[in-house]
Design a protein around this motif. Structure first.
Motif, PDB file in Angstrom:
ATOM      1  N   HIS A   3      50.315  34.913  32.831  1.00 50.25           N
ATOM      2  CA  HIS A   3      50.165  36.357  32.857  1.00 50.25           C
ATOM      3  C   HIS A   3      49.079  36.799  33.823  1.00 50.25           C
ATOM      4  N   PHE A   4      48.265  35.857  34.288  1.00 50.02           N
ATOM      5  CA  PHE A   4      47.225  36.193  35.244  1.00 50.02           C
ATOM      6  C   PHE A   4      47.802  36.193  36.645  1.00 50.02           C
ATOM      7  N   THR A   5      47.355  37.149  37.426  1.00 46.16           N
ATOM      8  CA  THR A   5      47.796  37.224  38.813  1.00 46.16           C
ATOM      9  C   THR A   5      46.590  37.351  39.720  1.00 46.16           C
ATOM     10  N   PHE A  10      39.932  41.852  34.858  1.00 51.00           N
ATOM     11  CA  PHE A  10      39.352  41.120  33.744  1.00 51.00           C
ATOM     12  C   PHE A  10      38.186  41.911  33.171  1.00 51.00           C
ATOM     13  N   PRO A  11      38.082  41.975  31.844  1.00 56.75           N
ATOM     14  CA  PRO A  11      36.972  42.698  31.220  1.00 56.75           C
ATOM     15  C   PRO A  11      35.627  42.100  31.639  1.00 56.75           C
ATOM     16  N   ILE A  20      30.934  33.961  32.784  1.00 61.12           N
ATOM     17  CA  ILE A  20      32.114  33.455  33.495  1.00 61.12           C
ATOM     18  C   ILE A  20      32.504  34.432  34.594  1.00 61.12           C
ATOM     19  N   ASP A  21      32.461  33.974  35.824  1.00 62.90           N
ATOM     20  CA  ASP A  21      32.950  34.737  36.972  1.00 62.90           C
ATOM     21  C   ASP A  21      34.417  34.325  37.147  1.00 62.90           C
ATOM     22  N   ILE A  22      35.320  35.076  36.547  1.00 59.53           N
ATOM     23  CA  ILE A  22      36.716  34.656  36.461  1.00 59.53           C
ATOM     24  C   ILE A  22      37.356  34.382  37.821  1.00 59.53           C
ATOM     25  N   PRO A  23      37.244  35.272  38.806  1.00 68.47           N
ATOM     26  CA  PRO A  23      37.868  34.939  40.097  1.00 68.47           C
ATOM     27  C   PRO A  23      37.363  33.607  40.675  1.00 68.47           C
TER      28      PRO A  23
END
Length: 118
Positions: A3-5, A10-11, A20-23
């Motif tokens: 589901h991630f694109t 991201f919150p 957490i640095d998601i990218p």
């Protein structure tokens, strides 16, 4: 992860609460082979019918108003090759078998975090 694109939002609590640095972490997961960035064809599910019709219209395809979702996907496969990637930028992420195994191996960590009721 499907589901991630590449365009997901991201919150901020991931960064502020968990650090957490998601990218950046997604890039690391891809680099280490736990996930992959899908191709344009594999990412078609992230486009709506209007977007697909617009891409096909630019290619000169007619009869678009009568096409259902499956017909649009087939037409994109029929009329495009790798140049489809030039028409939209969103790509999905997908776990590799290595990533799926890592989740299985660390299920206890996952179980400790709150779950959303979907």
């Amino acid at each position: 992860m499907e589901h991630f694109t590449t365009e997901s939002w991201f919150p901020k609590y991931f960064e502020y609460t968990y650090g957490i640095d998601i990218p950046k972490h997604l890039d690391t997961l891809v680099e280490k082979g736990y996930a992959l960035v899908q191709t344009a064809f594999d990412s078609l599910d992230h486009l709506n019918a209007t977007m697909k019709k617009s891409i096909l219209k630019k290619k000169g395809v007619t009869g678009l108003s009568k096409m259902e979702a499956a017909d649009l996907n087939q037409a994109l496969h029929d009329y495009f090759s790798e140049e489809l990637a030039d028409h939209f930028s969103i790509r999905g992420y997908k776990l590799t078998s290595k990533g799926e195994q890592a989740l299985k191996d660390h299920q206890t960590i996952i179980d400790r975090h709150p779950k959303k009721n979907l």
